[in-house]
Design an enzyme around this catalytic site. Structure first.
Site, PDB file in Angstrom:
ATOM      1  N   PHE A  11       0.822  -1.216   0.000  1.00 17.24           N
ATOM      2  CA  PHE A  11       0.000   0.000   0.000  1.00 17.24           C
ATOM      3  C   PHE A  11       0.860   1.272   0.000  1.00 17.24           C
ATOM      4  CE2 PHE A  11      -2.373   2.869   3.133  1.00 17.24           C
ATOM      5  CZ  PHE A  11      -3.038   3.562   2.135  1.00 17.24           C
ATOM      6  N   ILE A  12       1.712   1.428   1.011  1.00 16.16           N
ATOM      7  CA  ILE A  12       2.504   2.663   1.096  1.00 16.16           C
ATOM      8  C   ILE A  12       3.682   2.611   0.126  1.00 16.16           C
ATOM      9  CG2 ILE A  12       3.821   4.178   2.634  1.00 16.16           C
ATOM     10  CD1 ILE A  12       2.157   3.028   4.969  1.00 16.16           C
ATOM     11  N   LEU A  34       6.172 -10.224  -2.872  1.00 18.52           N
ATOM     12  CA  LEU A  34       4.793 -10.411  -3.332  1.00 18.52           C
ATOM     13  C   LEU A  34       4.065 -11.423  -2.460  1.00 18.52           C
ATOM     14  CD1 LEU A  34       5.116 -10.265  -7.249  1.00 18.52           C
ATOM     15  CD2 LEU A  34       4.580  -8.412  -5.649  1.00 18.52           C
ATOM     16  N   LEU A  80      10.391  -0.574   3.363  1.00 20.41           N
ATOM     17  CA  LEU A  80       8.988  -0.649   3.777  1.00 20.41           C
ATOM     18  C   LEU A  80       8.474  -2.073   3.882  1.00 20.41           C
ATOM     19  CD1 LEU A  80       9.127   1.968   1.482  1.00 20.41           C
ATOM     20  CD2 LEU A  80       6.965   2.362   2.645  1.00 20.41           C
ATOM     21  N   ALA A  81       9.203  -3.058   3.329  1.00 19.61           N
ATOM     22  CA  ALA A  81       8.684  -4.430   3.320  1.00 19.61           C
ATOM     23  C   ALA A  81       8.423  -4.887   4.747  1.00 19.61           C
ATOM     24  CB  ALA A  81       9.688  -5.364   2.650  1.00 19.61           C
ATOM     25  N   THR A 133       6.287   2.580  12.373  1.00 21.42           N
ATOM     26  CA  THR A 133       4.927   2.971  12.745  1.00 21.42           C
ATOM     27  C   THR A 133       4.892   3.656  14.114  1.00 21.42           C
ATOM     28  OG1 THR A 133       2.836   1.988  13.475  1.00 21.42           O
ATOM     29  CG2 THR A 133       4.714   0.556  13.549  1.00 21.42           C
ATOM     30  N   ASP A 134       3.847   4.446  14.358  1.00 22.74           N
ATOM     31  CA  ASP A 134       3.686   5.040  15.692  1.00 22.74           C
ATOM     32  C   ASP A 134       3.230   3.998  16.709  1.00 22.74           C
ATOM     33  OD1 ASP A 134       1.082   4.690  14.777  1.00 22.74           O
ATOM     34  OD2 ASP A 134       0.377   6.692  15.328  1.00 22.74           O
ATOM     35  N   GLU A 135       2.844   2.800  16.223  1.00 17.49           N
ATOM     36  CA  GLU A 135       2.356   1.774  17.153  1.00 17.49           C
ATOM     37  C   GLU A 135       3.465   1.265  18.077  1.00 17.49           C
ATOM     38  OE1 GLU A 135      -0.441  -1.065  15.610  1.00 17.49           O
ATOM     39  OE2 GLU A 135      -0.924   0.235  13.920  1.00 17.49           O
ATOM     40  N   TYR A 166       2.603  -7.348  16.052  1.00 21.16           N
ATOM     41  CA  TYR A 166       3.023  -6.490  14.936  1.00 21.16           C
ATOM     42  C   TYR A 166       3.896  -5.345  15.444  1.00 21.16           C
ATOM     43  CZ  TYR A 166       2.736  -2.484  11.758  1.00 21.16           C
ATOM     44  OH  TYR A 166       3.053  -1.401  10.981  1.00 21.16           O
ATOM     45  N   SER A 169       7.245  -6.381  16.786  1.00 20.44           N
ATOM     46  CA  SER A 169       8.223  -6.750  15.749  1.00 20.44           C
ATOM     47  C   SER A 169       8.769  -5.495  15.065  1.00 20.44           C
ATOM     48  CB  SER A 169       7.612  -7.723  14.727  1.00 20.44           C
ATOM     49  OG  SER A 169       6.613  -7.073  13.957  1.00 20.44           O
ATOM     50  N   LYS A 170       7.930  -4.487  14.885  1.00 19.81           N
ATOM     51  CA  LYS A 170       8.415  -3.232  14.281  1.00 19.81           C
ATOM     52  C   LYS A 170       9.352  -2.514  15.262  1.00 19.81           C
ATOM     53  CE  LYS A 170       7.541  -1.530  10.866  1.00 19.81           C
ATOM     54  NZ  LYS A 170       8.138  -1.661   9.500  1.00 19.81           N
ATOM     55  N   ARG A 230      -7.453   7.153  16.175  1.00 20.23           N
ATOM     56  CA  ARG A 230      -6.271   7.041  15.319  1.00 20.23           C
ATOM     57  C   ARG A 230      -6.029   8.398  14.672  1.00 20.23           C
ATOM     58  NH1 ARG A 230      -6.114   3.447  18.186  1.00 20.23           N
ATOM     59  NH2 ARG A 230      -6.228   1.212  17.810  1.00 20.23           N
TER      60      ARG A 230
HETATM   61  P1  NAD Z   1       1.528  -3.683   3.118  1.00 24.44           P
HETATM   62  O1  NAD Z   1       1.202  -4.883   3.946  1.00 24.44           O
HETATM   63  O2  NAD Z   1       0.465  -3.080   2.282  1.00 24.44           O
HETATM   64  O3  NAD Z   1       2.756  -4.013   2.148  1.00 24.44           O
HETATM   65  C1  NAD Z   1       3.882  -4.732   2.566  1.00 24.44           C
HETATM   66  C2  NAD Z   1       4.672  -5.122   1.324  1.00 24.44           C
HETATM   67  O4  NAD Z   1       5.843  -5.837   1.768  1.00 24.44           O
HETATM   68  C3  NAD Z   1       3.915  -6.072   0.387  1.00 24.44           C
HETATM   69  O5  NAD Z   1       4.087  -5.656  -0.950  1.00 24.44           O
HETATM   70  C4  NAD Z   1       4.569  -7.416   0.609  1.00 24.44           C
HETATM   71  O6  NAD Z   1       4.548  -8.266  -0.530  1.00 24.44           O
HETATM   72  C5  NAD Z   1       5.992  -7.027   0.995  1.00 24.44           C
HETATM   73  N1  NAD Z   1       6.660  -8.031   1.820  1.00 24.44           N
HETATM   74  C6  NAD Z   1       6.167  -8.666   2.924  1.00 24.44           C
HETATM   75  N2  NAD Z   1       7.071  -9.548   3.396  1.00 24.44           N
HETATM   76  C7  NAD Z   1       8.171  -9.442   2.590  1.00 24.44           C
HETATM   77  C8  NAD Z   1       9.435 -10.084   2.570  1.00 24.44           C
HETATM   78  N3  NAD Z   1       9.762 -11.024   3.485  1.00 24.44           N
HETATM   79  N4  NAD Z   1      10.336  -9.730   1.626  1.00 24.44           N
HETATM   80  C9  NAD Z   1      10.022  -8.789   0.689  1.00 24.44           C
HETATM   81  N5  NAD Z   1       8.828  -8.167   0.630  1.00 24.44           N
HETATM   82  C10 NAD Z   1       7.910  -8.489   1.591  1.00 24.44           C
HETATM   83  O7  NAD Z   1       2.123  -2.624   4.154  1.00 24.44           O
HETATM   84  P2  NAD Z   1       1.979  -1.034   4.148  1.00 24.44           P
HETATM   85  O8  NAD Z   1       0.718  -0.668   4.809  1.00 24.44           O
HETATM   86  O9  NAD Z   1       2.272  -0.519   2.789  1.00 24.44           O
HETATM   87  O10 NAD Z   1       3.166  -0.643   5.138  1.00 24.44           O
HETATM   88  C11 NAD Z   1       4.485  -0.423   4.644  1.00 24.44           C
HETATM   89  C12 NAD Z   1       5.398  -0.099   5.811  1.00 24.44           C
HETATM   90  O11 NAD Z   1       4.926   1.063   6.495  1.00 24.44           O
HETATM   91  C13 NAD Z   1       5.453  -1.206   6.862  1.00 24.44           C
HETATM   92  O12 NAD Z   1       6.785  -1.324   7.291  1.00 24.44           O
HETATM   93  C14 NAD Z   1       4.555  -0.715   7.976  1.00 24.44           C
HETATM   94  O13 NAD Z   1       4.990  -1.205   9.220  1.00 24.44           O
HETATM   95  C15 NAD Z   1       4.734   0.784   7.872  1.00 24.44           C
HETATM   96  N6  NAD Z   1       3.582   1.600   8.311  1.00 24.44           N
HETATM   97  C16 NAD Z   1       2.320   1.347   7.861  1.00 24.44           C
HETATM   98  C17 NAD Z   1       1.246   2.163   8.251  1.00 24.44           C
HETATM   99  C18 NAD Z   1      -0.156   1.956   7.703  1.00 24.44           C
HETATM  100  O14 NAD Z   1      -1.080   2.662   8.136  1.00 24.44           O
HETATM  101  N7  NAD Z   1      -0.377   1.062   6.759  1.00 24.44           N
HETATM  102  C19 NAD Z   1       1.479   3.218   9.125  1.00 24.44           C
HETATM  103  C20 NAD Z   1       2.789   3.452   9.563  1.00 24.44           C
HETATM  104  C21 NAD Z   1       3.825   2.643   9.140  1.00 24.44           C
END
Ligand code: NAD
Length: 361
Positions: A11-12, A34, A80-81, A133-135, A166, A169-170, A230
């Site tokens: 997503f991000i 993926l 970001l993964a 994340t802020d979590e 979650y 782990s972050k 939130r």
């Molecule tokens: P998401 O779950 O939509 O996407 C994660 C991506 O990582 C996916 O494309 C997935 O295929 C890939 N991935 C997962 N495991 C993998 C691996 N072992 N190797 C390679 N690729 C892998 O997550 P998101 O919401 O886009 O979040 C991205 C980052 O931002 C994360 O680190 C998350 O902790 C952080 N974040 C998210 C939010 C939110 O609101 N979604 C807020 C703050 C921070």
């Protein structure tokens, strides 16, 4: 500048890749395993763009990471993964430890090996930007419980107190990143962001889930009494902040990123219902008002009460602030789901994975 984005099909990450490809100064290597959350259809801009390369690689695979660094020679890593869904972490924490902790460690080691082999300007400009994340900070008191004084917010020096597998782990991965800076001098930067929303959000997350359920006349599940708060940030504002930090941020710094949009979950759901009343007045059969579909369900264990971000450091140091208010961002988001049924229909029926396997296995 060549940017290696891990998780660029998520997503991000996909918002970051789309943003980078929007400027001719960047080349992008998207490294993604993926998983179910990865969807290459979220980056239509990448098709036929010679500045884009895709590598289907697991961040836990050290050999493959070395190959990617050697072949692509990135200037910046934006990491970001991750496994990112709290409910999934409660049902099965193992994948979260593996990807978020072991994967981040493996990526740090591959980055360090690559960075040590660089010299001159290429070495001095290299950055490892860890997206978190802020979590990790746990939660804050609810306004209803505060007697007097200002409501606290998360700052960059708030102690870590994660509640879920979650966020734990972050938090672990954030600590690893800071240790690699302190011990080995790897030039790292960390950002901690609040909840994101916007286009291409996987339908298991609250906002798209509610939009799509409402459109098909299904129940709109709200945890507990819906009072959890939130701080919502439009994903494109986040992508812009991340690229600013990766390219202009100070090494060793942490930046909190937030939208200044504290909302109760129930009010988020009601906002979506109100927008749908206006934009899709013809409702599914048997539905009089979208709000009638709201259904309160058993609360998530350990559910954090309130998150709120003090984003003054990134505003003061880097001049970033969000462009979207909650109202403008939510309107854009609901409209995007109405205009992009193809995308979410293929996600809901699993076709995005067929596309993924067919093209990239
Ligand atoms: P998401 O779950 O939509 O996407 C994660 C991506 O990582 C996916 O494309 C997935 O295929 C890939 N991935 C997962 N495991 C993998 C691996 N072992 N190797 C390679 N690729 C892998 O997550 P998101 O919401 O886009 O979040 C991205 C980052 O931002 C994360 O680190 C998350 O902790 C952080 N974040 C998210 C939010 C939110 O609101 N979604 C807020 C703050 C921070």
């Amino acid at each position: 500048m060549k940017v290696l984005v891990t998780g660029g099909a998520g997503f991000i990450g996909s918002a970051v890749v789309r943003y980078l490809l929007g400027s001719t100064q960047y080349c992008v290597v998207n490294l993604d395993k993926l998983t179910y959350a990865g969807n290459l259809e979220s980056i239509p801009e990448s098709l036929h763009d010679s500045r884009y390369a895709f590598e289907r690689v697991d961040i836990c695979d050290a050999v493959e990471l070395d190959r990617v660094f050697n072949v692509h020679q990135p200037d910046v890593v934006m990491h970001l993964a991750a496994e990112s869904h709290v409910d999934r972490s409660i049902d099965g924490p193992g994948d979260f430890i593996q990807t978020n902790v072991v994967g981040t460690y493996t990526l740090l080691e591959a980055s360090r090996k690559y960075w040590m082999g660089l010299s001159g300007e290429k070495k001095s400009v290299f950055r490892f930007h860890h997206i978190s994340t802020d979590e990790v900070y746990g939660d804050l008191p609810h306004p209803d419980e505060e007697v007097d004084g200002e409501l606290p917010m998360f700052t960059e020096i708030t102690p870590y107190a994660p509640s879920s597998p979650y966020s734990a782990s972050k938090a672990s991965s954030d600590h690893l990143v800071r240790a690699w800076l302190r011990t080995y001098g790897l030039p790292t930067i960390v950002t901690n962001c609040s909840n994101n929303y916007g286009p291409y959000h996987f339908p298991e997350k609250l906002i798209p889930h509610v939009i799509l359920n409402a459109l098909s006349g299904k129940a709109l599940p709200v945890y507990g009494d819906g009072s959890q708060i939130r701080d919502w940030l439009y994903v494109e504002d986040h992508a812009r902040a991340l690229v600013k930090v990766a390219t202009e941020g100070k090494v060793g710094e942490t930046y909190n990123i937030g939208g200044h949009n504290e909302k109760r979950n129930i009010d988020v759901v009601k906002t979506i219902c109100a927008l749908l009343e206006e934009l899709v007045p013809t409702k599914p059969q048997g539905v009089k008002a979208y709000e009638d579909l709201i259904t309160y369900v058993k609360d998530r264990p350990g559910h954090d009460v309130r998150y709120a971000i003090d984003a003054s450091r990134i505003a003061n140091q880097l001049g970033w602030k969000p462009e979207e208010t909650f109202e403008t961002g939510m309107r854009k988001t609901v409209q995007w789901y109405l205009d992009n049924q193809d995308w979410w229909q293929r996600v809901l029926n699993g076709d995005y994975q067929l596309h993924r396997i067919g093209e990239h296995a």
